[in-house]
Design an enzyme around this catalytic site. Structure first.
Site, PDB file in Angstrom:
ATOM      1  CE1 TYR A 122      -4.020  -1.934  -0.114  1.00 25.98           C
ATOM      2  CE2 TYR A 122      -2.820  -3.361   1.393  1.00 25.98           C
ATOM      3  CZ  TYR A 122      -3.878  -3.151   0.527  1.00 25.98           C
ATOM      4  OH  TYR A 122      -4.793  -4.156   0.305  1.00 25.98           O
ATOM      5  CG  PHE A 410     -11.024  -1.443   9.873  1.00 25.70           C
ATOM      6  CD1 PHE A 410     -10.786  -1.118   8.543  1.00 25.70           C
ATOM      7  CD2 PHE A 410     -10.295  -0.773  10.849  1.00 25.70           C
ATOM      8  CE1 PHE A 410      -9.864  -0.139   8.193  1.00 25.70           C
ATOM      9  CE2 PHE A 410      -9.378   0.215  10.529  1.00 25.70           C
ATOM     10  CZ  PHE A 410      -9.167   0.522   9.199  1.00 25.70           C
TER      11      PHE A 410
END
Length: 410
Positions: A122, A410
Site C-alpha cells: 500500500y 476492520f
C-alpha cells in the site's frame, strides 16, 4: 486492458466473497460469511470486471476515528481488498485503489485507513505505516508488579457471561475511545464479531470468557479472553490464556484486570496481541524482561485531502513550515502547503512559497496519528529538507502521546 469498475448489490455477494476467498486462500464458515455480509456497505463496494468475471474487489467501512487531540473525524476504512490470482499484475488493484480514493474524497472523508495483509502493497498508493502494535507472552510465575501499583479498595471483580455483559462493554469502550489516536467507534456488527463464540471462532481455544472491574457507580473496565487447558505428563497444569481485549477507564481498574488475567489458576502462560507500544503493562511489571514482545505494523493511513486532514488533528508543539507534497495518485494533493499550528489549533493552505521540505504523501500518512518516523525517513534519504531543522520541527509537532492503535482489524 481496462476493467469496468462499479459497486455491487447484495445479490452479487457470493461472487464478491468468492474473490476474497480465492485471494486470501481461506474458506469462511457460513456464519462468518453472513456476519461480514451484514457489515458490508454495498454502496461502498467496488468490483473490477473482466467481462462477467469479478477480477478484483474492495470495500470501505464508514468509520468515526480518533485523531491526536481526541477529536473524532470521518475516515474511510478500507477493507476486503483482493484480486484473483489469474489477474495479478494487470493493473486491477491500481485501478481499484485510485477509484476508491476518489470516491472517499467525494464522501467528504479527508483520511483513509487500512490494515495491510502485506506491508509491501500500500505504500505505492500513498499509505504510510501510522501505528505499531506489540504482541507478547508472559510467564505467569514471573509476572509480579511493582510495589506502587495503583489500587482502589472500592473496586471489585465480577465474572460475567460475555453475551450478557455486552451493554457494559459497549458503554465502557465508548467512554475511552477518544483517549488514543486510531481508535474508532464500534457499531453492532463490530461487537457481533468480537463476541462471536461458535466453535470456528475459537481457533482451537476455549469459549470466550469475561471479567468486569466495577464499583458502586458502575463498570470501570473489562477483560475478554480465552483459555486452553493443558497438563504435562507429571500432572502439572500448563494451561494458557489468550487475552482478546482489556479496556479500563482508570489505572486502578487497568492494574486489577491485568492482575486477574495473570493470576488465573492452572494457567502458566498469557499471550496478548494488538497491544499499544506504550502499553502500561510494561511499566507495571517488576521484571519487564519477562514480557517477551514482538513488534509489528498495525494501522496504515493515507491523507486523501492534505489540507483538511492536517487541520483536523491537534499538535504537540508550534510549527510553521511549507511542505511540498508529492502525490501521483491523488494529484489534488500535489503542491506546496503551509502548515501553521500550535497547541490551540492549525491552519493548512496552498501557497507558492519556497518549500522547507519535500515529502511523499505516504510520509505524512505515517506521521498523522502521532507515531511517525519522519527523522528516520530523512536519514534514509526518503525526504528532502531544504530548511535546516524543518523535519525535526514537523516531527515534534506531529508526535503524540499516547501512541496510536486502532486495536481491532476492520
Amino acid at each position: 486492458m481496462t476493467y469496468p469498475i462499479r459497486p455491487i448489490d447484495e445479490s452479487e455477494w457470493p461472487g464478491f466473497a468468492g474473490v476474497l476467498a480465492e485471494g486470501f486462500g481461506w474458506t469462511p464458515q457460513p456464519a462468518q460469511d453472513e456476519r461480514f455480509k451484514a457489515a458490508t456497505e454495498f454502496d461502498r463496494t467496488l468490483v473490477a470486471f473482466d467481462g462477467t468475471t469479478m477480477a478484483g474487489v474492495t470495500s470501505v467501512f464508514s468509520l468515526t476515528m480518533t485523531v491526536p487531540g481526541g477529536r473524532q473525524i470521518p475516515v474511510g476504512g478500507v477493507t476486503a481488498v483482493g484480486v484473483l490470482p489469474s489477474h495479478r499484475r494487470r493493473g486491477v488493484l491500481s485501478a481499484l485503489m485510485r477509484r476508491q480514493l476518489s470516491d472517499i474524497r467525494e464522501r467528504g472523508e479527508s483520511v483513509a485507513a487500512l490494515y495491510a495483509s502485506e506491508s509491501l502493497i500500500y505504500g505505492r498508493f500513498g499509505y504510510g505505516r501510522a501505528a505499531s502494535e506489540l504482541s507478547y507472552r508472559i510467564d505467569k510465575h514471573r509476572s509480579a508488579f511493582v510495589r506502587d501499583t495503583p489500587a482502589d479498595p472500592a473496586l471489585r471483580l465480577r465474572v460475567v457471561s460475555p453475551a450478557a455483559a455486552r451493554a457494559d462493554f459497549e458503554r465502557l469502550f465508548a467512554a475511552v475511545v477518544t483517549r488514543r489516536p486510531g481508535r474508532y467507534e464500534r457499531d453492532q456488527h463490530v461487537w457481533d464479531g468480537i463476541l462471536a463464540d461458535e466453535e470456528h471462532d475459537r481457533d482451537g481455544w476455549g469459549s470466550l470468557r469475561a471479567v468486569l472491574a466495577e464499583d458502586d457507580r458502575g463498570v470501570r473496565g473489562y477483560a475478554l479472553f480465552r483459555t486452553k487447558s493443558a497438563w504435562d505428563r507429571d500432572g502439572v497444569p500448563s494451561g494458557e490464556l489468550r487475552l482478546i481485549e482489556l479496556e479500563a477507564a482508570d489505572p486502578a481498574a487497568y492494574a486489577l484486570l491485568w492482575r486477574n488475567v495473570l493470576d488465573r489458576d492452572l494457567i502458566t502462560k498469557v499471550e496478548a496481541h494488538a497491544r499499544p507500544v506504550d502499553d502500561g503493562l510494561v511499566a507495571l511489571l517488576a521484571d519487564s524482561r519477562q514480557l517477551r514482545a514482538t513488534w509489528s505494523d498495525e494501522l496504515w493511513v493515507r491523507l486523501v485531502e492534505v489540507d483538511k486532514a492536517l487541520t483536523a488533528r491537534a499538535y504537540a508543539a508550534p510549527v510553521d513550515v511549507v511542505v511540498e507534497v508529492e502525490d501521483d495518485v491523488c494529484p489534488w494533493n500535489a503542491g506546496r502547503w503551509r502548515l501553521t499550528a500550535d497547541t490551540s489549533g492549525a491552519e493548512c493552505k496552498a501557497v507558492d512559497d519556497e518549500p522547507d521540505l519535500t515529502v511523499p504523501v505516504a510520509a505524512l500518512g505515517s506521521a498523522y496519528m502521532g507515531d511517525g518516523l519522519l527523522g528516520a525517513q530523512l536519514d534514509a534519504g526518503l525526504l528532502r529538507e531544504h530548511a535546516p531543522g524543518a523535519v525535526r520541527a514537523l516531527a515534534t509537532a506531529m508526535a503524540w502521546s499516547p501512541k496510536p492503535l486502532a486495536g481491532l482489524v476492520f
